[in-house]
Design a protein around this motif. Structure first.
Motif, mmCIF file in Angstrom:
data_model
loop_
_atom_site.group_PDB
_atom_site.id
_atom_site.type_symbol
_atom_site.label_atom_id
_atom_site.label_comp_id
_atom_site.label_asym_id
_atom_site.label_seq_id
_atom_site.Cartn_x
_atom_site.Cartn_y
_atom_site.Cartn_z
ATOM 1 N N ASP A 47 0.826 -1.222 0.000
ATOM 2 C CA ASP A 47 0.000 0.000 0.000
ATOM 3 C C ASP A 47 0.852 1.261 0.000
ATOM 4 O O ASP A 47 1.945 1.281 0.570
ATOM 5 N N GLY A 48 0.315 2.302 -0.627
ATOM 6 C CA GLY A 48 0.935 3.627 -0.552
ATOM 7 C C GLY A 48 2.202 3.757 -1.367
ATOM 8 O O GLY A 48 3.104 4.523 -1.010
ATOM 9 N N VAL A 49 2.303 2.985 -2.464
ATOM 10 C CA VAL A 49 3.510 3.064 -3.304
ATOM 11 C C VAL A 49 3.124 3.561 -4.688
ATOM 12 O O VAL A 49 2.220 3.020 -5.320
ATOM 13 N N GLU A 50 3.819 4.609 -5.149
ATOM 14 C CA GLU A 50 3.588 5.121 -6.505
ATOM 15 C C GLU A 50 4.788 4.789 -7.365
ATOM 16 O O GLU A 50 5.920 4.754 -6.873
ATOM 17 N N VAL A 51 4.541 4.597 -8.664
ATOM 18 C CA VAL A 51 5.637 4.349 -9.601
ATOM 19 C C VAL A 51 5.787 5.575 -10.491
ATOM 20 O O VAL A 51 4.793 6.121 -10.981
ATOM 21 N N ALA A 52 7.027 6.017 -10.692
ATOM 22 C CA ALA A 52 7.316 7.106 -11.632
ATOM 23 C C ALA A 52 8.195 6.531 -12.733
ATOM 24 O O ALA A 52 9.234 5.930 -12.435
ATOM 25 N N PHE A 53 7.779 6.677 -13.985
ATOM 26 C CA PHE A 53 8.587 6.194 -15.107
ATOM 27 C C PHE A 53 9.455 7.342 -15.594
ATOM 28 O O PHE A 53 8.956 8.390 -15.999
ATOM 29 N N LEU A 54 10.761 7.148 -15.541
ATOM 30 C CA LEU A 54 11.722 8.216 -15.844
ATOM 31 C C LEU A 54 12.872 7.665 -16.673
ATOM 32 O O LEU A 54 13.024 6.447 -16.782
ATOM 33 N N SER A 55 13.727 8.522 -17.218
ATOM 34 C CA SER A 55 14.913 8.015 -17.926
ATOM 35 C C SER A 55 15.897 7.496 -16.874
ATOM 36 O O SER A 55 15.921 7.957 -15.729
ATOM 37 N N ALA A 56 16.691 6.514 -17.280
ATOM 38 C CA ALA A 56 17.636 5.888 -16.350
ATOM 39 C C ALA A 56 18.584 6.932 -15.737
ATOM 40 O O ALA A 56 18.954 6.838 -14.567
ATOM 41 N N THR A 57 18.957 7.924 -16.517
ATOM 42 C CA THR A 57 19.847 8.990 -16.019
ATOM 43 C C THR A 57 19.136 9.843 -14.969
ATOM 44 O O THR A 57 19.697 10.128 -13.904
ATOM 45 N N GLU A 58 17.897 10.205 -15.264
ATOM 46 C CA GLU A 58 17.113 10.991 -14.290
ATOM 47 C C GLU A 58 16.949 10.236 -12.972
ATOM 48 O O GLU A 58 16.958 10.840 -11.897
ATOM 49 N N ILE A 59 16.770 8.929 -13.073
ATOM 50 C CA ILE A 59 16.571 8.133 -11.855
ATOM 51 C C ILE A 59 17.793 8.268 -10.945
ATOM 52 O O ILE A 59 17.663 8.436 -9.733
ATOM 53 N N ALA A 60 18.986 8.220 -11.535
ATOM 54 C CA ALA A 60 20.199 8.374 -10.725
ATOM 55 C C ALA A 60 20.194 9.720 -9.992
ATOM 56 O O ALA A 60 20.449 9.798 -8.787
ATOM 57 N N HIS A 61 19.865 10.795 -10.723
ATOM 58 C CA HIS A 61 19.837 12.132 -10.103
ATOM 59 C C HIS A 61 18.790 12.218 -8.998
ATOM 60 O O HIS A 61 19.042 12.766 -7.922
ATOM 61 N N MET A 62 17.602 11.668 -9.257
ATOM 62 C CA MET A 62 16.499 11.848 -8.315
ATOM 63 C C MET A 62 16.657 10.964 -7.076
ATOM 64 O O MET A 62 16.157 11.313 -6.004
ATOM 65 N N LEU A 63 17.366 9.841 -7.214
ATOM 66 C CA LEU A 63 17.677 9.031 -6.026
ATOM 67 C C LEU A 63 18.603 9.829 -5.109
ATOM 68 O O LEU A 63 18.452 9.829 -3.893
ATOM 69 N N ARG A 64 19.550 10.517 -5.724
ATOM 70 C CA ARG A 64 20.489 11.314 -4.915
ATOM 71 C C ARG A 64 19.760 12.440 -4.191
ATOM 72 O O ARG A 64 19.971 12.677 -3.007
ATOM 73 N N GLU A 65 18.863 13.099 -4.921
ATOM 74 C CA GLU A 65 18.140 14.233 -4.316
ATOM 75 C C GLU A 65 17.079 13.779 -3.328
ATOM 76 O O GLU A 65 16.604 14.579 -2.523
#
Ligand code: ATP
Ligand code: PRP
Length: 233
Positions: A47-65
């Motif tokens: 429960d309470g999990v959303e999925v965001a589809f992003l470019s693999a490069t963006e995923i690296a940046h957004m995990l850091r942030e």
């Protein structure tokens, strides 16, 4: 209601399909919200999990942030985009797909260059002869700088490449490349060879987490279930 936990998945191609496949086996089927081409989804099973589809490069940046909490991306992209893997992001699992090596390659006709030490020697001679530094085409700027420094290669210059990197030597825009290879077909077609000690990283897709998100039981539950599927082969 608690804030949703956001899981980022690659939005296209092989990484997307294989990531969704592993999650499904873990009882965490990915469901797109709305039409097939939208960039949001849900993960069934927690429960309470959303999925965001992003470019693999963006995923690296957004995990850091910390703007996404968990994500599947390439280990090469984490190495490139997270300075010194500064502790903000943890790799939880190697996923067993998305294999690609980040390599240093030179023209096959450079017969006297087989190693990084040879490349260093040649780059000194190149500078003396041409009055400019050997150019290295790549999109992996940080990975390249770190590896060349480690190997003691001086006297080169990076030319940022955003695509068709293997074509740079033939196009006359660089002498050397740093890029990913999987079958080696693209290198061969472009008459390039990998240096003997020029494999920088053997990369594959990973499940990674923003470290702060690991306190969230939904994140640890997803990681646990994925781990079970991977362990079962
Ligand atoms: N043969 C391959 N070619 C390209 N990428 C591969 C290959 N095999 C595995 N990968 C991995 O896939 C990831 C790149 O995926 P993708 O090209 O979708 O990302 P991106 O560069 O963020 O996307 P975009 O090209 O839209 O900017 C990298 O981690 C890379 O190592
Ligand atoms: O060793 P090989 O099997 O020949 O694969 C390597 C090639 O595959 C990738 O390109 P691709 O067009 O697949 O993706 P990209 O343009 O998004 O990088 C990569 O950039 C290499 O050029």
């Amino acid at each position: 209601m608690a804030e949703p936990l956001i899981v980022a998945l690659p939005s296209k191609g092989r990484l997307m399909e294989q990531a969704a496949g592993v999650l499904e086996k873990a009882g965490l089927a990915v469901e797109r919200i709305g039409a097939a081409r939208t960039y949001q989804g849900r993960l069934n099973g927690v429960d309470g999990v959303e999925v965001a589809f992003l470019s693999a490069t963006e995923i690296a940046h957004m995990l850091r942030e910390g703007t996404v909490h968990l994500g599947v991306t390439g280990e090469d992209l984490l190495d490139e985009h997270i300075a010194d893997r500064d502790g903000a992001v943890d790799i939880l699992h190697h996923m067993g797909f998305g294999h690609a090596d980040v390599i240093v390659a030179v023209p096959q006709c450079w017969l006297d260059v087989a190693t990084m030490a040879d490349l260093d020697e040649v780059s000194v001679a190149f500078h003396a002869r041409h009055g400019r530094r050997v150019r290295v085409a790549t999109k992996y700027l940080n990975v390249t700088r770190r590896f060349f420094a480690e190997k003691g290669v001086r006297g080169y210059r990076i030319v940022e490449s955003l695509g068709a990197t293997e074509g740079a030597p033939a196009a006359g825009t660089a002498e050397v490349i740093v890029d990913i290879t999987s079958t080696g077909a693209t290198l061969k077609a472009n008459h390039l060879k990998i240096l003997d000690d020029g494999v920088i990283l053997r990369s594959q897709a990973v499940l990674a987490a923003n470290r702060a998100a690991l306190a969230d039981p939904r994140a640890t539950e997803i990681a646990r279930r994925v781990g079970e599927v991977l362990a079962a082969g």
